[in-house]
Write an enzyme that holds these catalytic residues in place. Sequence first.
Site, PDB file in Angstrom:
ATOM      1  N   TRP A 323     -26.785  35.250  30.983  1.00  0.00           N
ATOM      2  CA  TRP A 323     -27.223  36.389  31.641  1.00  0.00           C
ATOM      3  C   TRP A 323     -27.313  37.629  30.846  1.00  0.00           C
ATOM      4  CZ3 TRP A 323     -25.340  40.782  33.481  1.00  0.00           C
ATOM      5  CH2 TRP A 323     -26.025  41.641  34.294  1.00  0.00           C
ATOM      6  N   HIS A 324     -26.257  37.700  29.952  1.00  0.00           N
ATOM      7  CA  HIS A 324     -26.012  38.759  29.341  1.00  0.00           C
ATOM      8  C   HIS A 324     -27.164  39.040  28.138  1.00  0.00           C
ATOM      9  CE1 HIS A 324     -22.280  39.150  31.316  1.00  0.00           C
ATOM     10  NE2 HIS A 324     -22.281  40.501  31.094  1.00  0.00           N
ATOM     11  N   GLY A 325     -27.679  37.642  27.721  1.00  0.00           N
ATOM     12  CA  GLY A 325     -28.397  38.024  26.547  1.00  0.00           C
ATOM     13  C   GLY A 325     -28.942  36.610  26.010  1.00  0.00           C
TER      14      GLY A 325
END
Lengths: 470, 369
Positions: A323-325
């Site tokens: 989700w962060h990248g």
Amino acid sequence: MIFASTLFLGYFLPLVLGVYYLLPSAGKWRNRWLLLASYVFYGWWDPLLLPLLGGLTLWSFGFAWLLGRTDYPDGRRRTLLVLGVSGALLALFFGKYFGFACENYNALAARWGWSPAPAVSWALPLGISFFTFHAISTLVDVYRREATPMASFADYACYLAFFPQLIAGPILRFGAMAPAFAERRHGWPQVSAGLGLFCLGLGKKVLIANTLAPVADLAFNARQLDAGLAWFGLLAYALQLYYDFSGYSDMAVGLGRMFGFEFPRNFNAPYMAESLTDFWRRWHLSLSAFLRDYLYIPLGGNRHGLGRTCANLLVVMLLGGLWHGAAWTFVVWGLWHGLLLVSERWLDGRAWYAGFPRFFRVMLTFGLVLIGWVFFRAPTLGAAMDYLRALVQVVPASEAPAKLLGVELFTLPHLLTLVAALFFAWSRRRAHDWSTHLTIRRALLCLVLLWLSLGVLGTHKANPFLYFQF
Amino acid sequence: MPHLRSKGFVVAALVSLAALPVTQWWSDHAAGRPWTGAMLWERLPTAAHLRAVEQEQQQAATRNGYVQALAAAPGLAWLRGADSPVLPVRGLPNHAGETWLFYRPDARLISQRPDEGVARRASAATIHWRDQLAARGIRLVVVVAPNKAAVQRLGRHTTAVVWRSPELQGYQAALAASHVEVVDLHAVYAAVDPQVSQKTPLYLPTDTHWSSVGLDLAAHAIVTRLGWPPRAGAYGARSVSLPHVGDLERWRGPTPEPRPEVVTQVADAQGKAVSPRPGEAEVLLIGDSFSRIFEVGDGPGAGLRSQLARRLGRPVALVQQDGGGATLVRQELARRPEWLRGVKVVVWEFAERDLTSPDAEWSLVELPR
């Protein structure tokens, strides 16, 4: 437009706040004004992104309305939920992960002789990770009958686009926030508490995070590192990330207060955690809560034995990392945290060093978190491994690149900022609570922070927040 | 009472914020500039236009007296010292009491990972340029002026006195493979006894450029490379001490202190400095500010061109552009091909930063036929 810019501080905020309080408190005028301001705020990045936000709003509002009907059987409601959530996830996938998926498919295709996918890429639509989660929260909360759909489309659009939390959170649960769009408290104490927290957040970002940013950037892009330089750079990055993101969160919560909303706190002294389990009860709380309520528990949580619990934890942390990248570094970061959480779960929820004195528990947890940040910050897995090797390279690097890096990193302003940042990170004071009761001394401190931040911003180019890239 | 406190704080904070646009409008008005806020309505709100408005707004704050007054708060400039382009270093070997200045972006070209494509583009452009000149019967000699931070020893324990970046090595290898003539100044400076170079520095303490010692070593190496027998007696030389203000010193503060610099001034038998125009000498030096220092403007004919002329015993013409050694000087020659009339050798000097900086421009330049 970012919060820490002269455009936002000098023009947007005073205008939006001023007009808001000039409008009558009764009726829907204030929500309409916030909606307009939020769309201007988001459109400022790129007006072409507005249809994406509007489309997702329409989509989730429609499905929430259908899910809220009491005359639908459970099977149909479940189908509607799957459809609605899939639509939001599809927007997230195409906005954020499509290029990454194509890139990996093409790497495999080159190896196995498959036909390659077309090379497409576009800029990440800002805030998409956050507003799709808000849309999912709406659908799930309404499906679970924990909330009723909003009657007003404009109010719902305002919830999804509300500018303080639009770009980088905190992630607000629909069920908890929806009532505030119908009725909320306004007054001088709320506005002053909000402004106070906003000033603290601005100071964290501009005075601490921005001062440490070049240290981390230089270290993570260095040609040569030894252990001293590498640890200094890593420590600077850990503190930059914390002050940048918690500063942003404080500003967001402060802005919410100014407009009568009470957002949940997003950080609770995470670097004072005594285990990884404890860390995730203190870091990015709104994301942890979202993943727990909308992913971990539906997967079965801890209700099906130790093995299944550990598998669920790993899945949640892997997806949380992703989700962060859209990069393998974030997957490995999630896996690292997942494995550490599993190891603690295996030991009855305690870290292997739980018997140590508190100081060592905090230090060991901080050390494990720091190792994880290497993957979080490094541009590639190879660069992350190089950095990890540098952390244990005790022989000082003596060639010009390392010497020059040392000259740039080990300066008194950097050292003092780092020490101050560590001091505040390990102090018992919490900005969220501190700002709710503003004494004259606290108010003066907030004003001084505001003036200093304006002084810095007025002489230097604005630095975007780190979490914008997520 | 708590209510009054809240009100007072809110009013003070909002006035502090709202003062930004008001003072901005006032300073624009006083300076006769259009109000920066008006820029928003000049065009359709595309992403590019909105970014430009935002940047202009940020830029405008640097002219705003209110913001500047806040920025002058004690300690703030010190805290933000890393934004300065000048990197001060104290305690260099044999210069313990002195503060040496380095250009921060240059230092970062050494300490940071480079854009690896730049050196590849540079070697392609260099080989192409050599071919262009060779077609006119002109010989090319390439001289890369080393980065000051690559040459000046920074600490007692520094093993490599002269740092040769992988990009430089790659560039030199590509040129060697294509038989382009190169004067390797890094090797020249590395061969200087460190004790000697620390006592008579190869670079100026408060300037990005080489000292008279460093540039004379460069001239010697170039002349050796050319292999021409020197003509005796054409030029004479004398040592003079000049007040010099380093470029880094100028950037650092408003009142720079000149330092005395001993340079070797070159003149012909009539006492005139070496000054043939391009097209009037067999040797043409093209380059950037390394070719300008002590030669043009602030110099009295004591720079690289003059030292070359002295050592060769023949005139040397000069075409130089500050910051434009890589491409701008070549483009200038392409626009003025008459400057190449009668030229036998082009000595092409450019700064090492052009091999690593992502901002360096390396165009293929065509000389007119």
